[in-house]
Design an enzyme around this catalytic site. Structure first.
Site, mmCIF file in Angstrom:
data_model
loop_
_atom_site.group_PDB
_atom_site.id
_atom_site.type_symbol
_atom_site.label_atom_id
_atom_site.label_comp_id
_atom_site.label_asym_id
_atom_site.label_seq_id
_atom_site.Cartn_x
_atom_site.Cartn_y
_atom_site.Cartn_z
ATOM 1 N N ASP A 251 0.873 -1.186 0.000
ATOM 2 C CA ASP A 251 0.000 0.000 0.000
ATOM 3 C C ASP A 251 0.902 1.226 0.000
ATOM 4 O O ASP A 251 1.557 1.524 1.009
ATOM 5 C CB ASP A 251 -0.878 -0.059 1.266
ATOM 6 N N HIS A 252 0.925 1.921 -1.118
ATOM 7 C CA HIS A 252 1.883 3.023 -1.276
ATOM 8 C C HIS A 252 1.518 4.240 -0.417
ATOM 9 O O HIS A 252 2.290 5.187 -0.316
ATOM 10 C CB HIS A 252 1.976 3.414 -2.760
ATOM 11 N N ARG A 253 0.356 4.199 0.240
ATOM 12 C CA ARG A 253 0.046 5.290 1.182
ATOM 13 C C ARG A 253 0.886 5.157 2.441
ATOM 14 O O ARG A 253 1.151 6.132 3.126
ATOM 15 C CB ARG A 253 -1.446 5.250 1.569
#
Ligand code: CAO
Length: 547
Positions: free
Chosen positions: A519-521
């Protein structure tokens, strides 16, 4: 004699389940926590334990019946409720803090406080999962108010979470025994309720019997699957408060809304006194997705997603329409939700497992003696646990408020298991603390339970990171979808012998293809690069796991 009716607790999303076993004979005694019935959904089987010591007077269901939350399943005669029944209202009032109790109301109460012989019952603080006292921060209804089962009576707050305490009764609030600011513990008295009809007088289980897991529920990040917390008595659930707005909804509805990104302020409640139900949230999302769609054109829907046009395939040849299993439906919903919510990136690498395989094969004889087969999956789980410990960014989840992340200090690894009924993800708990034998035994046990449809909800909760291994099936690589609110998932493909250049020669090496989706967040490319490099190093030389 006091008879209590045991009802089906929260099934955590399952609409209805089948009674597959009545565990106690009528007339026999039953101990607290002993199973009364076993239920089975497509996803799991669940025991419903007795909330107290007693004797089964009669079952109100039969094997094969389909039941849903709130259905009565058995009548149990209990000593505990007799004790409560003998407690007079005067005693209740004496014990209560003077100020908040409208004594007249209490004294008017005909007689005893809690059970079926009278219409007065005391709502207690259910098991809140710790011995600590928590503060009553809000009384949610007024004396004289009519409350429905499920309506919030009071809100408690610990340093970890706020907890709605719902009424398990339908009736009129005669008096509050606790007041705002009081510090309450499990079993403390909250309110006196006059039930409106005996049919609804399902006696609230005494507090010690409640089976809630507030800590888990309070941390939406650590409860990835919507699996039910099996409880013998309806009890308080806990959830981190989303906001202080005056939206009328319970914790599980708020959690669902947060997961789906729904602003509850925009949802019309169809429950009692306009309380927002889960169906209201789901219908809101469905309507949002449909609005703007025009019969399947490529125009964007309310959520900005073009609709897939419905196609009549029968015009092209013979077809049949087959109903999705419950697990397939849940998986479809979860996959779509995670795919739409999580900005995915997938990173690839190959681990040289030549030496690991030599070592694994050397365990074969010992494994046969122990009755445990060790496959590469056990080593991958162990290595992932080590990589999680070394790279704690992967052991985080975004908090529901969007302002914080939750850092987990435990390491539980989920393992995707392919079953005839669909995909399930049991969790290997505390994988960092277990050795290869123990992990292998867990893998076998969990995969067996999964394939037999016997996983308990708790077997599928609390995962920090997931491994999806298609190694026994084949393929060079795939991009797994993050099992949100986890932030990473490892896709494992089939190992193959490959020529690897060692600087002067090609050497035959057994290479294991790995794909890490994240999850690139929460995870940056650098974090993922370090995690993958560490993982590859540990798998290539498992001595690193001991460091
Ligand atoms: N490369 C090569 N061979 C592998 C391997 C790999 N990466 N991983 C396992 N194997 C081999 C094992 O060595 C074993 O072979 P032998 O019997 O010759 O020793 C065989 O595959 C065992 O496979 P298994 O499936 O019985 O056991 P497992 O421990 O490898 O896996 C489990 C367990 C539960 C992960 C697996 O059975 C499973 O269900 N996988 C599917 C997961 C899935 O569907 N993922 C997709 C999810 S997203 O749609």
């Amino acid at each position: 004699m006091a008879i209590e009716i045991i009802t089906i607790p929260d099934l955590g999303g399952a609409d209805s389940v089948e009674v597959i076993e009545l565990c106690v004979s009528v007339g026999d005694s039953v101990e607290q926590e002993e199973s009364l019935v076993v239920l089975e959904s497509d996803k799991a089987s669940m025991d419903v334990p007795s909330p107290f010591d007693g004797a089964v007077v009669k079952y109100l269901v039969a094997e094969g019946d389909t039941v849903k939350v709130g259905d009565a399943i058995a009548e149990v005669e209990t000593a505990a409720s007799e004790a409560i029944a003998e407690q007079t209202v005067e005693e209740v009032v004496e014990e209560a803090p003077a100020e908040p109790v409208p004594v007249e109301a209490a004294v008017e109460a005909p007689q005893a406080a809690a059970v079926s012989e009278t219409s007065e019952q005391i709502a207690l603080v259910p098991d809140i999962g710790s011995d600590d006292k928590v503060e009553l921060i809000e009384i949610s209804v007024s004396v004289g108010d009519q409350v429905e089962e499920g309506d919030t009576l009071v809100v408690l707050e610990s340093d970890k979470a706020t907890m709605d305490v719902p009424s398990t009764l339908t009736g009129t609030v005669k008096a509050f025994i606790a007041k705002e600011g009081d510090k309450l513990a499990t079993g403390d008295q909250v309110a006196l309720i006059e039930v409106t009809s005996s049919a609804q007088a399902v006696v609230e289980a005494p507090a010690p019997t409640a089976q809630v897991e507030p800590a888990k529920a309070a941390d939406p990040a650590s409860a990835p699957s919507p699996a039910p917390a099996v409880t013998a008595a309806p009890a308080a659930t806990a959830a981190v408060s989303n906001d202080s707005s005056d939206v009328y909804a319970g914790p599980s509805v708020r959690l669902l809304a947060r997961e789906l990104g729904v602003d509850l302020g925009q949802v019309a409640g169809t429950g009692p006194r306009s309380r927002i139900q889960k169906d209201d949230v789901n219908n809101f999302v469905k309507t949002a997705l449909k609005s703007g769609g025009n019969g399947g054109s490529a125009s964007a829907s309310g959520a900005g997603i073009p609709q897939v046009p419905a196609v009549d395939f029968s015009q092209f040849g013979e077809i049949e329409t087959v109903k999705l299993s419950k697990i397939q439906k849940i998986t479809a919903d979860n996959m779509q939700r995670n795919w739409l919510n999580v900005p995915h990136v997938t990173q690839f690498d190959d681990a040289d497992i030549t030496e690991l395989e030599v070592f694994r094969k050397s365990l074969k004889l010992e494994g046969e003696k122990k009755g445990i087969k060790v496959t590469p999956v056990a080593f991958i789980i162990k290595a992932a646990a080590a990589a999680l410990a070394a790279n704690p960014e992967f052991n985080r989840s975004l908090a529901g408020d969007g302002e914080n992340y939750v850092q987990k200090h435990y390491i539980n690894i989920g393992m995707a298991v392919d079953t005839p009924r669909g995909l399930v993800v049991p969790v290997i708990k505390d994988a960092d603390k277990k050795g290869i034998w123990e992990i292998s035994a867990d893998v076998i046990a969990m995969a067996t339970l999964a394939r037999e449809g016997k996983l308990k909800p708790s077997d599928m909760q609390g995962g920090c990171f997931t491994i999806s291994s298609l190694g026994a099936i084949g393929g060079n690589g795939f991009t797994p979808i993050v099992n949100s609110p986890e932030v990473g998932i490892l896709g494992v493909s089939k190992s193959q012998m490959k020529p690897v250049w060692d600087g002067s020669d090609f050497q035959p090496k057994l290479m294991l293809p790995l794909a890490l989706s994240y999850d690139h967040r929460v995870i940056n490319g650098g974090d993922a690069g370090r995690f993958m490099t560490y993982l590859v190093k540990v798998l290539s030389d498992i001595r690193h796991m001991t460091l």
